[in-house]
Design an enzyme around this catalytic site. Structure first.
Site, PDB file in Angstrom:
ATOM      1  N   CYS A 111      11.871  -1.520  47.478  1.00 53.08           N
ATOM      2  CA  CYS A 111      10.429  -1.681  47.328  1.00 53.08           C
ATOM      3  C   CYS A 111      10.043  -2.775  46.341  1.00 53.08           C
ATOM      4  O   CYS A 111       8.854  -3.018  46.121  1.00 53.08           O
ATOM      5  CB  CYS A 111       9.806  -0.345  46.948  1.00 53.08           C
TER       6      CYS A 111
ATOM      7  N   HIS B 102       2.472  -0.291  40.503  1.00 54.14           N
ATOM      8  CA  HIS B 102       3.308   0.024  41.669  1.00 54.14           C
ATOM      9  C   HIS B 102       2.994   1.433  42.172  1.00 54.14           C
ATOM     10  O   HIS B 102       3.051   1.662  43.382  1.00 54.14           O
ATOM     11  CB  HIS B 102       4.785  -0.079  41.283  1.00 54.14           C
TER      12      HIS B 102
ATOM     13  N   HIS C 137       2.252   3.048  51.046  1.00 51.90           N
ATOM     14  CA  HIS C 137       3.379   2.290  50.513  1.00 51.90           C
ATOM     15  C   HIS C 137       4.018   1.469  51.630  1.00 51.90           C
ATOM     16  O   HIS C 137       4.547   2.013  52.599  1.00 51.90           O
ATOM     17  CB  HIS C 137       4.386   3.274  49.909  1.00 51.90           C
TER      18      HIS C 137
END
Lengths: 106, 420
Positions: free
Chosen positions: B173, B311, B349
């Protein structure tokens, strides 16, 4: 073209039906921007220079042929295929061998 | 060091296709989630996921795909593409148009391309199943280039005729944040005049459902509250497909061709937790170090930052670690005016494309003069004590933005973006 050729092949293995089927498959995998007139299509048309298949497209087309006819085309055989007729001849040989194998098994 | 500016951004996301739709969603805190059975009707678990209208990749055969402009794209280009290649292609076309660039200007050797994606698990599964069915005798020649990590840079570099640098980045990620960081370096160090950054993910069943095994996906079936970064009741992330593209340029190069810079990228930093393959450091040591290194490399004081685009994915451990790291930098002090929010409450996400998506969102917010609120935040986690967590979008130009990303293996990346 490929579908009609393949349908005819279900009943018998005739060279002209096989050639129609293979030509249709090759046309399906032509690289972007390639234009081919139907009048150009013949057994002695070069796959690379005449039809415009690049090596990746030829590999893709042969993968489809392998799946469709449940056969295996070796690398050495693939590099030797230069024309639609050549591809047809190679495949016809494989199909006839397979058919003969089935008959002898029976 | 050459000054680096951003001259184009593009989006295919669940909160909008294109800048205008995305800006509207950010301003109005409109999420892009639906309750979906990802693996197909009556198969597999029901989940809340990001959903993009107008893109249909139900078949593994590219000829069957439907997406905006599909009729104009030759099959020869599509045949080696994964579904997320289309997201990236559409986003990159938007970014290039905004930057005033076309394909003919990209093969000059001074333009590079860095990408991020995890590859296409679905196509890899599809092709391996076919190979297995043939007793490992036959494989599609497109199997590798369509499916492995790197498929995005293989395809886009060939399609756009890139002759400068090209590379794919794989740090889960944090992947596209690494891509953006190293793209910055290419320009700052004078190796390239211009860098394209493209990142995307399929976001389908094969991409997302394996995260069930890690208990990382939200089991909340309410699209309005499943993704709730920093909330004490958060229970996992909401996965999303899509793609983003960013055009970076040296300020000199942009100026010479009359391109209008949208924002400046001042620098970046990275650090690694060094302790667990998947879980974050409990106090966010890595993301803290990444932020500190980023700020130090840019010579910027922490409290001069207007917004931290966190994040925070809505997982219990990750959000807590990042909140503690942000507090450790002094952002909970009474004099700190820095706003903290995570746009994943709206976008979900995007995995490897999340960092680039949020960098592009940051650029858009600098342009719009807004800081998006924390959507679905009701009761902040106690770990966030003292942090300014807006719950609605604030009409304030953040001027300077820290953009955080974290990935498996404890990799952490922070960018600093600002007005020109």
């Amino acid at each position: 073209m490929a579908v009609n050729g393949a349908s005819a092949l279900r009943n018998s293995i005739e060279p002209e039906d096989l050639e129609r089927c293979l030509t249709g498959i090759f046309l399906f995998y032509l690289p972007p921007g390639t234009e081919v007139e139907e009048a150009q299509l013949s057994g002695d048309l070069s796959l690379r220079d005449g039809l415009g298949l690049d090596s990746l497209s030829l590999a893709e087309a042969m993968f489809k042929v392998e799946e469709l006819f449940e056969t295996r085309v070796e690398n050495s055989e693939l590099t030797g295929i230069e024309t639609i007729g050549g591809a047809c001849q190679l495949l016809m040989g494989k199909l006839e061998s397979a058919a003969a194998g089935c008959e002898s098994d029976a | 060091m050459h000054k680096v500016v951003i001259t184009g951004i593009g989006f295919v996301s669940c909160i909008g296709i294109g800048k205008e739709e995305v800006a509207s969603s950010l301003r109005n805190l409109r999420h892009g989630f639906k309750r979906i059975q990802l693996a197909g009707d009556e198969v597999g678990p029901e989940l809340v996921c990001g959903s993009i209208d107008g893109f249909e990749f139900n078949s593994c055969e590219a000829r069957d795909w439907i997406f905006p402009g599909s009729a104009e794209i030759d099959h020869g280009i599509l045949r080696s593409m994964p579904p997320h290649g289309i997201y990236a292609l559409v986003a990159l076309e938007e970014a290039l148009q905004q930057a005033g660039l076309d394909r003919s200007s990209l093969g000059d050797g001074r333009t590079g391309l860095f990408c991020a994606s995890a590859g296409s698990a679905r196509l890899l599964h599809h092709h391996l199943s076919r190979i297995s069915a043939s007793n490992w005798m036959r494989a599609s020649p497109m199997c590798v280039v369509r499916s492995i990590a790197g498929t995005l840079n293989f395809n886009l570099a060939a399609h756009y005729g890139i002759t400068g640098a090209s590379c794919g980045f794989v740090s889960a990620c944090a992947s596209s944040s690494h891509a953006l960081g190293y793209a910055f370096d290419e320009i700052a160090l004078g190796r390239q005049q211009r860098m394209l950054v493209a990142a995307a993910e399929d976001g389908d069943a094969e991409c997302l459902l394996p995260f069930l095994g890690m208990r990382a996906l939200s089991s909340n079936l309410d699209p309005d509250s499943a993704s709730r970064p920093f909330d004490q009741d958060r229970d996992g992330f909401v996965g999303s497909p899509g793609g983003t593209a960013i055009v970076l340029e040296s300020a000199d190069s942009a100026s010479k061709r009359g391109a209008v810079p949208l924002a400046r990228m001042l620098g970046w930093g990275q650090a690694t937790d060094g302790q667990n393959v998947a879980a974050p450091h409990p106090e966010g040591a890595g993301i803290r170090a990444a932020m500190e290194r980023c700020l130090a490399s840019c010579g910027i004081d922490a409290l001069d930052v207007g917004w931290i685009n966190a994040h925070a994915t809505s997982t219990p451990a990750g959000d807590r670690a990042e909140a503690l790291a942000i507090r450790a930098l002094g952002y909970a002090r009474p004099e700190a005016e820095t706003l903290i929010s995570s746009t994943k409450g709206l976008t979900g996400h995007g995995l490897s494309f999340a960092g680039a998506l949020e960098a592009a969102v940051s650029v858009l917010c600098l342009q719009q003069g807004i800081v998006p609120g924390n959507a679905a935040l009701d009761q902040p986690d106690p770990a966030c004590e003292g942090l300014r967590l807006p719950t609605s979008t604030v009409d304030r130009n953040p001027q300077l933005i820290l953009n955080n990303s974290s990935g498996f293996g404890g990799s952490n990346v922070t960018h600093l973006l600002g007005l020109c």
